[in-house]
Design a protein around this motif. Sequence first.
Motif, short mmCIF file in Angstrom:
data_model
loop_
_atom_site.label_atom_id
_atom_site.label_comp_id
_atom_site.label_asym_id
_atom_site.label_seq_id
_atom_site.Cartn_x
_atom_site.Cartn_y
_atom_site.Cartn_z
N GLU A 191 -2.34 -2.06 2.21
CA GLU A 191 -2.80 -0.81 1.60
C GLU A 191 -1.84 0.33 1.90
O GLU A 191 -1.57 1.17 1.04
N GLN A 192 -1.33 0.37 3.10
CA GLN A 192 -0.34 1.38 3.47
C GLN A 192 0.93 1.20 2.64
O GLN A 192 1.50 2.18 2.14
N MET A 193 1.35 -0.04 2.47
CA MET A 193 2.56 -0.32 1.71
C MET A 193 2.41 0.13 0.25
O MET A 193 3.36 0.65 -0.34
N ILE A 194 1.23 -0.05 -0.34
CA ILE A 194 1.02 0.31 -1.74
C ILE A 194 1.25 1.79 -1.97
O ILE A 194 1.98 2.19 -2.88
N VAL A 195 0.65 2.63 -1.15
CA VAL A 195 0.83 4.06 -1.35
C VAL A 195 2.26 4.49 -1.06
O VAL A 195 2.84 5.32 -1.76
N GLU A 196 2.88 3.89 -0.06
CA GLU A 196 4.28 4.21 0.24
C GLU A 196 5.19 3.79 -0.91
O GLU A 196 6.15 4.50 -1.23
N ALA A 197 4.89 2.67 -1.55
CA ALA A 197 5.70 2.21 -2.68
C ALA A 197 5.62 3.21 -3.83
O ALA A 197 6.64 3.51 -4.47
N LEU A 198 4.45 3.72 -4.11
CA LEU A 198 4.31 4.71 -5.17
C LEU A 198 5.02 6.02 -4.81
O LEU A 198 5.64 6.64 -5.66
N GLU A 199 4.92 6.40 -3.57
CA GLU A 199 5.56 7.65 -3.15
C GLU A 199 7.08 7.54 -3.17
O GLU A 199 7.76 8.47 -3.60
N ASN A 200 7.61 6.40 -2.71
CA ASN A 200 9.05 6.25 -2.53
C ASN A 200 9.76 5.49 -3.64
O ASN A 200 10.99 5.48 -3.69
N GLY A 201 9.00 4.80 -4.48
CA GLY A 201 9.61 4.03 -5.55
C GLY A 201 10.22 2.72 -5.09
O GLY A 201 10.99 2.10 -5.81
N ARG A 202 9.88 2.28 -3.89
CA ARG A 202 10.40 0.99 -3.40
C ARG A 202 9.37 0.37 -2.45
O ARG A 202 8.59 1.07 -1.82
N ILE A 203 9.42 -0.93 -2.38
CA ILE A 203 8.48 -1.67 -1.51
C ILE A 203 9.23 -2.14 -0.27
O ILE A 203 10.28 -2.77 -0.37
N GLU A 204 8.67 -1.83 0.87
CA GLU A 204 9.21 -2.30 2.14
C GLU A 204 8.07 -2.94 2.92
O GLU A 204 7.00 -2.35 3.05
N TRP A 205 8.29 -4.12 3.43
CA TRP A 205 7.26 -4.83 4.18
C TRP A 205 7.74 -5.02 5.61
O TRP A 205 8.49 -5.94 5.91
N ASN A 206 7.33 -4.12 6.47
CA ASN A 206 7.65 -4.18 7.89
C ASN A 206 6.39 -3.86 8.70
O ASN A 206 6.33 -2.83 9.36
N PRO A 207 5.38 -4.73 8.63
CA PRO A 207 4.14 -4.40 9.33
C PRO A 207 4.31 -4.41 10.84
O PRO A 207 5.06 -5.23 11.38
N PRO A 208 3.63 -3.49 11.51
CA PRO A 208 3.65 -3.52 12.97
C PRO A 208 2.86 -4.73 13.48
O PRO A 208 2.12 -5.35 12.72
#
Length: 101
Positions: free
Chosen positions: A51-68
Amino acid sequence: MTEQERFTSFWINESKTTSKVLSRIPEASTYKPDAKSRTAQEIAWQIVCEEQMIVEALENGRIEWNPPPVPSSMKEIVEAYERQSQEVVRRWEALPAEKWN
């Protein structure tokens, strides 16, 4: 109602349900839906991170998957989800229309 408003409303309702589901996973549960699956706690953390990644992807225009790393308790996961859910709604609402398009 705009797509952004409709999605945000849907998100708010679904996050309440998700929070209830996560809060019902017992502490230290080793349950796995399948022997090859992750534990319920690991799956719960993945939901939080996705869920965090989804909003970040929309904000930044790219998907990054680096979960803690997965927190050590379900209580921590539920608390993280609840904090995040409130923040994500504010972030959805703040996104400009061009990000939604």
